[in-house]
Design an enzyme around this catalytic site. Structure first.
Site, PDB file in Angstrom:
ATOM      1  N   ASP B 262     -84.820 -13.317 -39.068  1.00 27.78           N
ATOM      2  CA  ASP B 262     -84.221 -14.065 -37.971  1.00 27.78           C
ATOM      3  C   ASP B 262     -84.769 -13.586 -36.640  1.00 27.78           C
ATOM      4  O   ASP B 262     -85.125 -14.375 -35.760  1.00 27.78           O
ATOM      5  CB  ASP B 262     -82.700 -13.872 -38.022  1.00 27.78           C
ATOM      6  N   ASP B 452     -76.150 -18.577 -39.717  1.00 26.06           N
ATOM      7  CA  ASP B 452     -75.454 -17.385 -39.238  1.00 26.06           C
ATOM      8  C   ASP B 452     -74.049 -17.311 -39.818  1.00 26.06           C
ATOM      9  O   ASP B 452     -73.613 -16.257 -40.273  1.00 26.06           O
ATOM     10  CB  ASP B 452     -75.406 -17.393 -37.712  1.00 26.06           C
TER      11      ASP B 452
END
Lengths: 101, 532
Positions: B262, B452
């Site tokens: 990420d 997320d």
């Protein structure tokens, strides 16, 4: 989607669409329609499309209530009579509860 | 004309098919070319509609055209002012998602038992040897990461190439799977866990209603709350799937590796997620609603522009300024720049402009999500014409040359030509693309990727699957603190940031620290009857 910013004809279109969609065994969509457009139909200063929106909202409300009653009635019947119906009840059962020791 | 105003209800479907759309463009152009007299007679009509919509926005901000610096300043101030509010707005959904996962893990045994594994994790960590387990976990997570990286790159390539239909199809398919198959599984296991009998009719009716309403609200229009609820549920379901089908240690390693990914994907200059975000901002589009949880309205770009446009218009008519009032960089200009031919046609041909298909280059064949809202275009286009023409009287007198001019404008605009006469620069392309990298000042909501949500929930859910509430709560708090820090950084950096690394790092740290240190400590204390 923010209704308060949508133009009136768009609101009407959406309300109508939701109402029509509800006919394919979608009482939940009717319920959503009712709640979503309730404020538009009854709590807003009047505008041209409001009358029609109000109509659809009322019909949707009626539809969802009828469905809710029907579902509750059926579930009650099923739950109460499941043991009595025997094999037939088992054949339409999604989950057959396990007995407790 | 009234027929045209009624048209966009169908144009949402037209947007899906470019072929159909083009067919519609032509009659619009032909219509506009023939009767210019009729065009003028509709201006009052348009204004009435307009007035109605401006009345609906009484709290519209003042439409003074502000300079960029001022805007920047205001933006920063408001960012700080509303920052805390947004933190809370994200806390609730993240906590809800985790709550669903933790509650399910603790009540439904199914998600705790390991029997089947994902296709991507061929090593099942069956061996008692720790070395082998570590090796298995690393190999599994490597395979999974490769898959994720490839998928992300594929998504970016498709997005860059504007294959919106493929992406939408993909997203619809995956949300379909989640909303129908996995929800079905969830319902079954939930009922089994609580030993509730249910018949097939009710079950199917529930699934059908749940799934269809979810598809409508995620991919089409629905109440914001419903959409948010569905996105939270979908994320929770996905997290449960990960917890169920990933081997024990692989889950932990995947969490660590994915937060590193990420970091790379969002922050490195060529990172795929960064490209996605930047491209979306460049195109002034929403990232697909199925990928993003938004704390405010979806389509906020279009929505929030309404007040500005309206007040712009009002100001224009009040002060009597001409169409030069629509300066560069106003929302309206940016708005128009990103329309495609169909919209531009609607925008201009509403009056008298003849726009032929060949003369308009398609600057943007944008996605359904924007097209679906094309009904809004009507208000906007009316506003624009009012705005551009200044006054209705002026419009009627200079109708002929104006339409010509606008034709040039359309052409110049569509080719992005900067060195056209200054007179036509009312609709210009913005020369500084840097501006686009910053979040739009109009977009107040904070967006958090569904990924997320999923991985936060995986962490908390996994922690809770060991049956220790201390660890679970420690993880939960750690993730929220991490989220706070990320949002703080967001307020400072003002660009897209990865939400996973800080949170997951804290979460992992707290989880293992609590498990290894705090838990034995409290147990010891409890055993010794010592209370602190």
């Amino acid at each position: 989607m923010d209704l308060s910013r949508a133009p009136n004809d768009r609101k009407l279109y959406l309300c109508k669409w939701y109402f029509r969609a509800g006919f394919i065994f979608l009482p939940f969509v009717w319920a959503v329609n009712t709640i979503w457009f309730f404020k538009e139909a009854f709590r807003q200063p009047e505008y041209d499309e409001q009358k029609e929106i109000r109509k659809y909202v009322i019909y949707s409300a009626i539809g969802s209530v009828v469905w809710a009653v029907a579902i509750v009635a059926w579930v009650l019947t099923f739950q109460l009579n499941r043991a009595d119906w025997g094999e037939f009840a088992d054949s339409i059962s999604f989950i057959i509860p396990l007995g407790r020791a | 004309m009234d027929a045209h105003v009624g048209e966009p209800s169908r144009s949402s479907e037209i947007g899906i098919n470019p072929g159909k759309r083009r067919r519609l463009v032509q009659p619009v152009g032909g219509y506009g070319a023939t009767d210019s007299v009729e065009g003028t007679s509709h201006i009052p009509n348009a204004e009435i509609r307009d007035g109605g919509s401006s009345r609906r926005n009484p709290d519209a901000p003042d439409g003074v055209l502000r300079t960029n610096e001022q805007e920047q300043y205001d933006e920063e101030e408001e960012g700080l002012k509303y920052g805390a509010q947004h933190v809370i707005k994200l806390f609730a959904p993240v906590s809800l998602c985790m709550l669903v996962v933790v509650a399910t893990i603790n009540s439904v045994n199914f998600y705790n038992t390991k029997d089947v594994y994902l296709l991507y994790t061929p090593f099942h960590e069956q061996s008692p040897d720790t070395g082998t387990k570590i090796w298995n976990a690393l190999a599994n997570s490597l395979i999974l990461m490769v898959v994720i990286v490839l998928m992300t790159i594929l998504l970016i390539v498709l997005y860059k190439k504007r294959c919106y239909k493929v992406i939408h199809g993909w997203l619809i398919l995956s949300s379909f799977m989640l909303l129908f198959f996995f929800s079905y599984l969830y319902l079954e296991e939930l009922l089994r866990a609580y030993n509730i009998p249910m018949d097939y009719f009710t079950a199917l009716l529930i699934m059908w209603n749940f799934g269809v309403a979810g598809m409508i609200s995620i991919h089409w229009h629905g109440p914001l709350r419903l959409q948010q609820a569905y996105l939270i549920f979908v994320a929770a379901l996905m997290a449960l799937v990960f917890i169920k089908y990933l081997p024990e240690w692989t889950t932990w390693v995947v969490l660590a590796v994915i937060s590193i990914w990420d970091l790379i994907a969002v922050l490195s200059p060529r990172g795929p997620l960064r490209i996605l975000v930047e491209t979306a901002q460049e195109r002034n589009e929403q990232i697909f609603p199925a990928l993003i949880y938004s704390s405010t309205i979806m389509y906020s770009y279009m929505g929030t522009h309404h007040p500005d446009l309206l007040s712009n218009r009002n100001e224009a008519s009040e002060t009597g300024t001409s169409h030069q009032n629509v300066g560069e960089g106003t929302p309206l200009v940016r708005y128009i720049e990103n329309r495609d031919a169909f919209d531009v046609c609607q925008l201009f041909a509403l009056k008298t402009l003849s726009v032929e298909k060949e003369r308009i280059y398609l600057p943007l064949a944008h996605g359904m999500s924007l097209i679906a809202d094309s009904r809004k275009l009507f208000n906007i286009s009316i506003i624009f014409l009012d705005n551009a023409a200044g006054f209705t009287e002026e419009w009627t007198t200079t109708n002929g040359p104006r339409s010509e001019r606008r034709q040039v404008e359309v052409q110049a605009n569509s080719t992005g030509n900067q060195n056209r006469p200054a007179q036509y620069r009312t609709v210009t392309t913005q020369s500084q693309p840097v501006q686009n990298y910053e979040p739009e000042p109009e977009e107040r909501g904070i967006k958090l990727g569904l990924g997320d949500f999923i991985f936060y929930s995986v962490l908390v859910g996994k922690a809770s699957s060991y049956g220790d509430w201390n660890t679970t709560i420690a993880c939960f708090v750690a993730i929220l603190i991490g989220l706070c820090l990320t949002l703080l950084l967001l307020a400072i950096c003002r660009k897209a940031l990865p939400a996973l690394p800080i949170s997951i790092f804290f979460g992992l740290m707290f989880c293992f620290a609590t498990n290894a240190i705090a838990k034995p400590f409290t147990e010891k204390l409890a055993a010794e009857q010592a209370f602190i």
